[in-house]
Each structure stands twice: as structure tokens, then as C-alpha cells.
Design an enzyme around this catalytic site. Structure first.
Site, PDB file in Angstrom:
ATOM      1  N   LYS A   1     -11.009  -4.926  -5.643  1.00 35.90           N
ATOM      2  CA  LYS A   1     -11.960  -3.898  -6.061  1.00 35.90           C
ATOM      3  C   LYS A   1     -11.255  -2.592  -6.432  1.00 35.90           C
ATOM      4  O   LYS A   1     -11.845  -1.726  -7.064  1.00 35.90           O
ATOM      5  CB  LYS A   1     -13.044  -3.683  -5.001  1.00 35.90           C
TER       6      LYS A   1
ATOM      7  N   LYS B   1      -4.053 -10.899  -7.155  1.00 38.87           N
ATOM      8  CA  LYS B   1      -5.322 -11.078  -6.451  1.00 38.87           C
ATOM      9  C   LYS B   1      -6.438 -10.224  -7.080  1.00 38.87           C
ATOM     10  O   LYS B   1      -6.177  -9.087  -7.476  1.00 38.87           O
ATOM     11  CB  LYS B   1      -5.083 -10.638  -4.997  1.00 38.87           C
TER      12      LYS B   1
ATOM     13  N   LYS C   1       0.825  -1.209   0.000  1.00 39.36           N
ATOM     14  CA  LYS C   1       0.000   0.000   0.000  1.00 39.36           C
ATOM     15  C   LYS C   1       0.861   1.261   0.000  1.00 39.36           C
ATOM     16  O   LYS C   1       0.475   2.275  -0.582  1.00 39.36           O
ATOM     17  CB  LYS C   1      -0.973   0.001   1.183  1.00 39.36           C
TER      18      LYS C   1
HETATM   19  P1  TYM Z   1     -10.856  -6.526   2.844  1.00 40.86           P
HETATM   20  O1  TYM Z   1     -11.917  -5.505   3.060  1.00 40.86           O
HETATM   21  O2  TYM Z   1      -9.756  -6.198   1.893  1.00 40.86           O
HETATM   22  O3  TYM Z   1     -11.496  -7.886   2.373  1.00 40.86           O
HETATM   23  C1  TYM Z   1     -12.550  -8.547   3.085  1.00 40.86           C
HETATM   24  C2  TYM Z   1     -12.345 -10.036   3.016  1.00 40.86           C
HETATM   25  O4  TYM Z   1     -12.299 -10.484   1.654  1.00 40.86           O
HETATM   26  C3  TYM Z   1     -11.161 -11.300   1.447  1.00 40.86           C
HETATM   27  N1  TYM Z   1     -10.686 -11.127   0.066  1.00 40.86           N
HETATM   28  C4  TYM Z   1     -10.419 -12.128  -0.769  1.00 40.86           C
HETATM   29  N2  TYM Z   1     -10.488 -13.462  -0.622  1.00 40.86           N
HETATM   30  C5  TYM Z   1     -10.152 -14.231  -1.679  1.00 40.86           C
HETATM   31  N3  TYM Z   1      -9.756 -13.721  -2.883  1.00 40.86           N
HETATM   32  C6  TYM Z   1      -9.667 -12.395  -3.078  1.00 40.86           C
HETATM   33  N4  TYM Z   1      -9.297 -11.908  -4.249  1.00 40.86           N
HETATM   34  C7  TYM Z   1     -10.000 -11.525  -1.988  1.00 40.86           C
HETATM   35  N5  TYM Z   1     -10.043 -10.189  -1.829  1.00 40.86           N
HETATM   36  C8  TYM Z   1     -10.453  -9.950  -0.567  1.00 40.86           C
HETATM   37  C9  TYM Z   1     -10.128 -10.787   2.448  1.00 40.86           C
HETATM   38  O5  TYM Z   1      -9.155 -11.762   2.737  1.00 40.86           O
HETATM   39  C10 TYM Z   1     -11.003 -10.473   3.647  1.00 40.86           C
HETATM   40  O6  TYM Z   1     -11.223 -11.630   4.414  1.00 40.86           O
HETATM   41  N6  TYM Z   1      -8.067  -5.925   6.929  1.00 40.86           N
HETATM   42  C11 TYM Z   1      -9.282  -6.537   6.407  1.00 40.86           C
HETATM   43  C12 TYM Z   1     -10.530  -6.084   7.129  1.00 40.86           C
HETATM   44  C13 TYM Z   1     -10.511  -6.275   8.597  1.00 40.86           C
HETATM   45  C14 TYM Z   1     -10.577  -7.515   9.300  1.00 40.86           C
HETATM   46  C15 TYM Z   1     -10.565  -7.187  10.674  1.00 40.86           C
HETATM   47  C16 TYM Z   1     -10.647  -8.836   8.870  1.00 40.86           C
HETATM   48  C17 TYM Z   1     -10.469  -5.288   9.542  1.00 40.86           C
HETATM   49  N7  TYM Z   1     -10.500  -5.829  10.775  1.00 40.86           N
HETATM   50  C18 TYM Z   1     -10.620  -8.190  11.677  1.00 40.86           C
HETATM   51  C19 TYM Z   1     -10.703  -9.841   9.873  1.00 40.86           C
HETATM   52  C20 TYM Z   1     -10.684  -9.504  11.222  1.00 40.86           C
HETATM   53  C21 TYM Z   1      -9.412  -6.170   4.954  1.00 40.86           C
HETATM   54  O7  TYM Z   1      -8.887  -5.192   4.488  1.00 40.86           O
HETATM   55  O8  TYM Z   1     -10.247  -6.980   4.233  1.00 40.86           O
END
Ligand code: TYM
Length: 338
Positions: free
Chosen positions: A206, A203, A121
Site C-alpha cells: 500500500k 511485493k 525500512k
Molecule cells: P502489515 O500491516 O504490513 O500487513 C498485514 C498482513 O498482510 C500481509 N501482506 C501480504 N500478504 C501477501 N501478499 C502481499 N503483498 C502482502 N502485503 C501484506 C502481511 O504478511 C500481514 O500478514 N508486522 C505486521 C503487523 C503485526 C502483526 C503482529 C502480524 C503487528 N503485530 C502480530 C502478526 C502478529 C505488519 O506490518 O503487517
């Protein structure tokens, strides 16, 4: 929710940074729903919209507000019952930020510097490498540890953040006695890493500037089909899972998650058929999988009053548990109690 019964606790969260993708859905949401509706295990599930996390990247205030409610609607649209589970918005529970500060003081600069997402990032946004971006995984640890979560269902990209959460929890418990449950990641092999349709070594995200690389959960049927049909594959024209076939591997994984078929079954189904037939079937399967969520999402977005009511109730339920852990933590650290 009965607090005396010791059920397994599940927590996860998603950032409200735009319409979720098929990657979010297959990597995370599908498992969230499965755990929320698991009649045998009867997990206590906490699912949050991580709006505090999303301001590490500059957002317009109106966009943050709108996207937060939209993501909240998506969580309910998945079929997660807000009466039986705790579905809430992170910033409504101030304990997250409070615990994050305490955990910041128990996290080493060196270990936070090793986070690959921070490095990625910072490269993407060299003009705004803020301290929040650096301590992002510590806030994530606070989200998880506040609820004493046993399992955290996430995609593969969050694995490293789960590891640092475990390290912080173990360190903290080592100093102050048992304060936190040490959480385990729940990563389903299938769908753990859905790749970009245009560059299957990356990956699906969005924030991809090439919209053909990802399927948004609100894409209409013909857009989904077009995107799948233009997915990058190889020239072999044989459907099987193997090395050097990143594009086909990815489509097979998507197809498998949507239909429940194994790779073997898929290989048999498309034996002697070309990529055209395979891609049409994948497109159809994705359309069918997303259709009910999309319809329910659109219905819920027409009833903002209901969404706000659920968010308020979710915040109240979440805070009850969060406050309890924060109090215990502060006492252990030695803050003067009133
Ligand atoms: P975020 O918002 O980027 O994504 C949410 C969830 O989607 C999964 N994900 C994917 N899984 C498979 N293939 C992909 N291409 C893909 N893109 C996204 C992510 O692994 C995630 O599970 N930091 C986290 C949000 C967060 C969080 C937490 C998660 C904040 N606090 C506490 C778990 C526990 C995030 O940015 O996810």
C-alpha cells in the site's frame, strides 16, 4: 469465550497505514476470516489493529486516528464476528508495550539487526531510523506471546518476524520455565506473496508510490479492471505458470485465490486464448471477491458508534488474557508483586 476449554489460539494484526490492498486481503485477511468461521476447529481468534507499530513511520495524529478506525471497520467488514472473536486495537491494551520492554531485554542486538524489514525500512526512511523501527519485531513478539497463540496467519513477508518470535519464546522458556506457547506461522501457499502489478518481482504494497502497482480494497470496479488490464506480463501470450513469467504467475495466483481454481484448471480455461481474455476474467474475479467486503465496510463506517462500542468490548476481552500472561511473566522474572 470459555477459558477452560483448550482450543487452538490464533492471533494476527495489521498496521493502520492506509487502505488495505488485495495483498493484505489474500495473504492475511482471507485466512483470518476462514479461521474465525471454522466450525470444526473452533479456534479462539484474536485480531488486532497494530497502531503502536504504525508510528515507527511519522504519521499525522488525525490520520492515525482515522486510519485506525477505518482498519478496524475493515476487520469487521470481512465477516469476523466481534462477539465470537476478540477484535481490538493494540494501543487499548497497555500490556503489549509492557511485555515488549521485558522481551527487549531478552533479545540480542545482533538478531534484531538481521531483520530484513528493518534494513528495507531504514533504507526507505534514512531520515527517521528510530529505535522503535529496530525493536518493531519485539513488539510483534509481545502481541503474539501475550495471548499464548498457537497459530499466526500472515503473509510470507512476516515469516522472519515469526522466527524471531519463536526464538525469543524458546529462550525465555529456557530461562524461566514454561511461560509462553511457541507459535507457528500459518502461511497459505496461495496468496502468501501477492506481487506488484507493475513490477511482479516486488511485493504488492500500500506504500507503493505507483498506484497502478496495487489494488486497494476500496478501488471501484472500473479502477480494478484498469489496473489488472495494465498489469505487466510477458510477450509469450500463453497462460501457464512457469519460470520467467512473474506477471502471469502473479495474476494466476490472484485468480486462483479468488475462484478456488487450480493452476491446471486455469491453464485449461485459457488454452488458446490471449492475455486480454485472461486479464478480464482476473479483473472480474477480484471485483466480485472484494465487493461484499467493500459494501459492508461502507455501511459500518456510517455507524461509528457501533465500531467504538465493539472496539471497547474487544479491548476489555483482550486485556483479560493479556493481563494474565503479563502477570505470570513478571512473577517469573522476579518483579516484586503487590
Ligand atoms: P502489515 O500491516 O504490513 O500487513 C498485514 C498482513 O498482510 C500481509 N501482506 C501480504 N500478504 C501477501 N501478499 C502481499 N503483498 C502482502 N502485503 C501484506 C502481511 O504478511 C500481514 O500478514 N508486522 C505486521 C503487523 C503485526 C502483526 C503482529 C502480524 C503487528 N503485530 C502480530 C502478526 C502478529 C505488519 O506490518 O503487517
Amino acid at each position: 469465550m470459555e477459558e477452560t476449554q483448550k482450543k487452538q489460539i490464533v492471533l494476527s494484526a495489521v498496521q493502520p497505514t492506509g487502505t488495505p490492498t488485495l495483498g493484505n486481503y489474500l495473504g492475511a485477511f482471507k485466512n483470518w476470516k476462514m479461521m474465525a468461521n471454522d466450525m470444526q476447529e473452533e479456534y479462539d481468534c484474536f485480531y488486532a489493529v497494530a497502531d503502536l507499530h504504525s508510528i515507527t513511520v511519522r504519521l499525522k495524529p488525525a490520520d492515525l486516528r482515522r486510519q485506525t478506525l477505518e482498519m478496524y471497520a475493515f476487520l469487521l467488514a470481512l465477516g469476523i464476528d466481534p462477539e465470537k472473536n476478540v477484535v481490538f486495537i493494540q494501543s487499548h491494551v497497555p500490556e503489549h508495550a509492557q511485555l515488549a520492554w521485558i522481551l527487549n531485554c531478552h533479545t540480542q542486538f545482533g538478531e534484531a539487526s538481521r531483520m530484513t524489514q528493518f534494513k528495507d525500512k531504514s533504507e526507505k526512511h534514512p531520515e527517521n531510523i528510530n529505535v522503535g523501527l529496530f525493536s518493531y519485531p519485539v513488539l510483534m513478539a509481545a502481541d503474539i506471546l501475550l495471548y499464548q497463540a498457537d497459530y499466526v496467519p500472515v503473509g510470507d513477508d512476516q515469516k522472519q518476524h515469526l522466527e524471531i518470535t519463536r526464538d525469543i519464546a524458546e529462550r525465555f522458556n529456557g530461562i524461566y520455565g514454561d511461560v509462553f506457547t511457541v507459535p507457528k506461522p500459518f502461511i497459505h501457499k496461495a496468496g502468501a506473496r501477492v506481487m506488484s502489478l507493475q513490477d511482479p518481482t516486488k511485493k504488492m504494497s500500500k506504500s507503493d508510490t505507483n498506484v497502478k502497482g496495487f489494488i486497494s480494497m476500496l478501488d471501484d470496479d472500473s479502477t480494478i479492471m484498469k489496473k489488472v488490464k495494465s498489469a505487466v506480463t510477458d510477450s509469450e501470450a500463453k497462460v501457464y505458470h512457469g519460470e520467467g513469467k512473474d506477471g502471469i504467475n502473479n495474476l494466476m495466483e490472484i485468480y486462483s485465490c479468488c475462484t478456488g481454481k487450480s493452476f491446471e484448471e486455469i491453464e485449461k480455461e485459457f488454452d488458446g486464448k490471449g492475455y486480454g481474455d485472461f486479464k478480464s476474467a482476473v479483473g472480474e474475479a477480484v471485483i466480485e471477491e472484494l465487493r461484499p467486503v467493500k459494501e459492508e465496510y461502507l455501511r459500518l463506517m456510517g455507524d461509528k458508534g457501533y465500531l467504538m462500542k465493539c472496539a471497547a468490548e474487544g479491548a476489555e476481552k483482550a486485556e483479560y488474557f493479556a493481563r494474565r500472561t503479563l502477570r505470570k511473566t513478571m512473577k517469573k522474572v522476579g518483579f516484586l508483586q503487590l
